[in-house]
Design a protein around this motif. Sequence first.
Motif, PDB file in Angstrom:
ATOM      1  N   MET A   1       0.848  -1.196   0.000  1.00  0.00           N
ATOM      2  CA  MET A   1       0.000   0.000   0.000  1.00  0.00           C
ATOM      3  C   MET A   1       0.873   1.230   0.000  1.00  0.00           C
ATOM      4  N   ASP A   2       0.510   2.245  -0.765  1.00  0.00           N
ATOM      5  CA  ASP A   2       1.283   3.472  -0.799  1.00  0.00           C
ATOM      6  C   ASP A   2       1.269   4.158   0.548  1.00  0.00           C
ATOM      7  N   ALA A   3       2.305   4.930   0.795  1.00  0.00           N
ATOM      8  CA  ALA A   3       2.251   5.839   1.930  1.00  0.00           C
ATOM      9  C   ALA A   3       1.081   6.770   1.698  1.00  0.00           C
ATOM     10  N   ILE A   4       0.524   7.281   2.769  1.00  0.00           N
ATOM     11  CA  ILE A   4      -0.677   8.108   2.630  1.00  0.00           C
ATOM     12  C   ILE A   4      -0.378   9.293   1.724  1.00  0.00           C
ATOM     13  N   SER A   5      -1.174   9.462   0.721  1.00  0.00           N
ATOM     14  CA  SER A   5      -0.930  10.488  -0.285  1.00  0.00           C
ATOM     15  C   SER A   5      -1.245  11.867   0.250  1.00  0.00           C
ATOM     16  N   ARG A   6      -0.822  12.857  -0.512  1.00  0.00           N
ATOM     17  CA  ARG A   6      -1.064  14.223  -0.084  1.00  0.00           C
ATOM     18  C   ARG A   6      -2.537  14.550  -0.040  1.00  0.00           C
ATOM     19  N   THR A   7      -3.315  13.852  -0.848  1.00  0.00           N
ATOM     20  CA  THR A   7      -4.760  14.118  -0.819  1.00  0.00           C
ATOM     21  C   THR A   7      -5.374  13.713   0.496  1.00  0.00           C
ATOM     22  N   GLU A   8      -4.663  12.843   1.261  1.00  0.00           N
ATOM     23  CA  GLU A   8      -5.190  12.420   2.554  1.00  0.00           C
ATOM     24  C   GLU A   8      -4.608  13.261   3.692  1.00  0.00           C
ATOM     25  N   ARG A   9      -3.519  14.011   3.407  1.00  0.00           N
ATOM     26  CA  ARG A   9      -2.897  14.815   4.441  1.00  0.00           C
ATOM     27  C   ARG A   9      -2.669  16.236   3.913  1.00  0.00           C
ATOM     28  N   PRO A  10      -3.731  16.979   3.657  1.00  0.00           N
ATOM     29  CA  PRO A  10      -3.589  18.310   3.096  1.00  0.00           C
ATOM     30  C   PRO A  10      -2.861  19.240   4.051  1.00  0.00           C
ATOM     31  N   LYS A  11      -1.851  19.958   3.544  1.00  0.00           N
ATOM     32  CA  LYS A  11      -1.088  20.892   4.360  1.00  0.00           C
ATOM     33  C   LYS A  11      -1.264  22.292   3.781  1.00  0.00           C
ATOM     34  N   GLN A  12      -2.504  22.689   3.670  1.00  0.00           N
ATOM     35  CA  GLN A  12      -2.835  23.978   3.104  1.00  0.00           C
ATOM     36  C   GLN A  12      -3.691  24.740   4.103  1.00  0.00           C
ATOM     37  N   SER A  13      -3.957  25.997   3.794  1.00  0.00           N
ATOM     38  CA  SER A  13      -4.852  26.778   4.632  1.00  0.00           C
ATOM     39  C   SER A  13      -6.251  26.190   4.542  1.00  0.00           C
ATOM     40  N   PRO A  14      -7.076  26.394   5.583  1.00  0.00           N
ATOM     41  CA  PRO A  14      -8.442  25.837   5.551  1.00  0.00           C
ATOM     42  C   PRO A  14      -9.215  26.245   4.306  1.00  0.00           C
ATOM     43  N   LYS A  15      -9.046  27.490   3.854  1.00  0.00           N
ATOM     44  CA  LYS A  15      -9.762  27.950   2.665  1.00  0.00           C
ATOM     45  C   LYS A  15      -9.290  27.205   1.419  1.00  0.00           C
ATOM     46  N   ALA A  16      -7.960  26.989   1.329  1.00  0.00           N
ATOM     47  CA  ALA A  16      -7.413  26.276   0.170  1.00  0.00           C
ATOM     48  C   ALA A  16      -7.834  24.816   0.178  1.00  0.00           C
ATOM     49  N   VAL A  17      -7.868  24.219   1.379  1.00  0.00           N
ATOM     50  CA  VAL A  17      -8.295  22.819   1.499  1.00  0.00           C
ATOM     51  C   VAL A  17      -9.743  22.673   1.042  1.00  0.00           C
ATOM     52  N   LEU A  18     -10.591  23.604   1.499  1.00  0.00           N
ATOM     53  CA  LEU A  18     -12.002  23.556   1.121  1.00  0.00           C
ATOM     54  C   LEU A  18     -12.168  23.725  -0.384  1.00  0.00           C
ATOM     55  N   SER A  19     -11.383  24.621  -0.954  1.00  0.00           N
ATOM     56  CA  SER A  19     -11.466  24.851  -2.389  1.00  0.00           C
ATOM     57  C   SER A  19     -10.988  23.641  -3.192  1.00  0.00           C
ATOM     58  N   THR A  20      -9.955  22.949  -2.649  1.00  0.00           N
ATOM     59  CA  THR A  20      -9.382  21.802  -3.354  1.00  0.00           C
ATOM     60  C   THR A  20     -10.266  20.571  -3.270  1.00  0.00           C
ATOM     61  N   TYR A  21     -10.727  20.274  -2.063  1.00  0.00           N
ATOM     62  CA  TYR A  21     -11.430  19.010  -1.841  1.00  0.00           C
ATOM     63  C   TYR A  21     -12.945  19.142  -1.723  1.00  0.00           C
ATOM     64  N   GLY A  22     -13.428  20.358  -1.457  1.00  0.00           N
ATOM     65  CA  GLY A  22     -14.855  20.550  -1.240  1.00  0.00           C
ATOM     66  C   GLY A  22     -15.757  20.079  -2.366  1.00  0.00           C
ATOM     67  N   PRO A  23     -15.496  20.477  -3.615  1.00  0.00           N
ATOM     68  CA  PRO A  23     -16.398  20.057  -4.709  1.00  0.00           C
ATOM     69  C   PRO A  23     -16.524  18.546  -4.831  1.00  0.00           C
ATOM     70  N   GLY A  24     -15.402  17.822  -4.754  1.00  0.00           N
ATOM     71  CA  GLY A  24     -15.457  16.361  -4.870  1.00  0.00           C
ATOM     72  C   GLY A  24     -16.162  15.710  -3.701  1.00  0.00           C
ATOM     73  N   LEU A  25     -15.910  16.229  -2.487  1.00  0.00           N
ATOM     74  CA  LEU A  25     -16.584  15.673  -1.308  1.00  0.00           C
ATOM     75  C   LEU A  25     -18.083  15.921  -1.373  1.00  0.00           C
ATOM     76  N   LEU A  26     -18.470  17.097  -1.819  1.00  0.00           N
ATOM     77  CA  LEU A  26     -19.894  17.421  -1.918  1.00  0.00           C
ATOM     78  C   LEU A  26     -20.601  16.556  -2.948  1.00  0.00           C
ATOM     79  N   VAL A  27     -19.949  16.313  -4.077  1.00  0.00           N
ATOM     80  CA  VAL A  27     -20.609  15.519  -5.113  1.00  0.00           C
ATOM     81  C   VAL A  27     -20.724  14.055  -4.691  1.00  0.00           C
ATOM     82  N   THR A  28     -19.715  13.521  -3.993  1.00  0.00           N
ATOM     83  CA  THR A  28     -19.829  12.138  -3.522  1.00  0.00           C
ATOM     84  C   THR A  28     -20.902  12.026  -2.435  1.00  0.00           C
ATOM     85  N   ALA A  29     -20.999  13.054  -1.585  1.00  0.00           N
ATOM     86  CA  ALA A  29     -22.042  13.050  -0.553  1.00  0.00           C
ATOM     87  C   ALA A  29     -23.428  13.110  -1.182  1.00  0.00           C
ATOM     88  N   ALA A  30     -23.580  13.942  -2.209  1.00  0.00           N
ATOM     89  CA  ALA A  30     -24.886  14.082  -2.878  1.00  0.00           C
ATOM     90  C   ALA A  30     -25.296  12.771  -3.545  1.00  0.00           C
TER      91      ALA A  30
END
Length: 345
Positions: A1-30
């Motif tokens: 198994m790969d080491a945990i990827s950057r997509t699982e350990r975001p090191k960005q500001s909260p606003k940048a994290v939301l902008s990066t991952y928010g759309p995909g998380l929202l669509v999977t939730a919907a």
Amino acid sequence: MDAISRTERPKQSPKAVLSTYGPGLLVTAAVAMAAQFLSEHYGAPAMLMALLLGIAFHFLAEEGRCVAGIELSAKLVLRIGVALLGMRISVDLLIGLGAGTILLLVSAIAATILFGLVAARLLGRGWRLALLTSGAVAICGASAAMAIASVLPRNEFSERNLIFTVLSVTVLSTLAMIGYPIVAEYLGLDGQATGIFLGGTIHDVAQVVGAGFSVSPEAGETATLVKLIRVTMLAPVVLIFSVALRGVPQEGTSIGRRAPLVPGFVLAFLILAGFNSAGLVPVLVSEIGMEISRWALLAGIVAVGMKTSLRRVLEVGGDAVALVVAETLFIAVFILVGMNYLGHS
């Protein structure tokens, strides 16, 4: 198994994290909510609906703003769902069934996995597919498939094999929910024996509950208990796979890059099971945790579906279908023979 990827350990500001991952998380939730709606109103398995809807939205995972969030759902969110399953497990479950039945279940899991490896070799299929399908059949269907897939060394067919496994075990589990109570009646099994048979052979928890209580309250309660014992085996099996395959390189990586000895979600599963066994998890917290687990697993399988095209799933071949059907029949026969030996009738 790969080491945990950057997509699982975001090191960005909260606003940048939301902008990066928010759309995909929202669509999977919907899409997960849509799958749950279809399940509740039309009686179809929620996991199957989530998978099919996810495949229908495959284009979202190819490019665009949703890609990063879908990747996060397919990995971290999914593992959170598996880890929270530990809240269902307690030592009392083990004590309630008796040593003979527990030994039968453990033996059935081990034998099914070994059978899957042998059958896959005879059919010319790889060991990755064998471990994935046999583990899903032996333990708890789609949840087990997703947990096992996360520790198997990856190759170009990993996502295709996972989608195929989830789809096939969900369909077979639904068929078993309908057919196995008829088999139990034909064999003249009493309520407890019927519960052991259903809980020991049907792949997914929801279908076990449906099949058991369609026969009688005693069969339903016993089937649910037996099934949860099989769920208990998820963490040990995943841990064994992780340790045994730790030195196998992933596609595109060197053999020196190894996964953690104990995957984090497996450790969390075991810790939560220990807390629950010690009575440290309040009932309300447990209920909330299981609800979060259910939704996390739904969102995770939606994301996995989005990442795989239906065309690639259909390329898996008839021998793979034969493999998972053979494993399903094997565990059913094994449980019935074992029950007869233990005197359940």
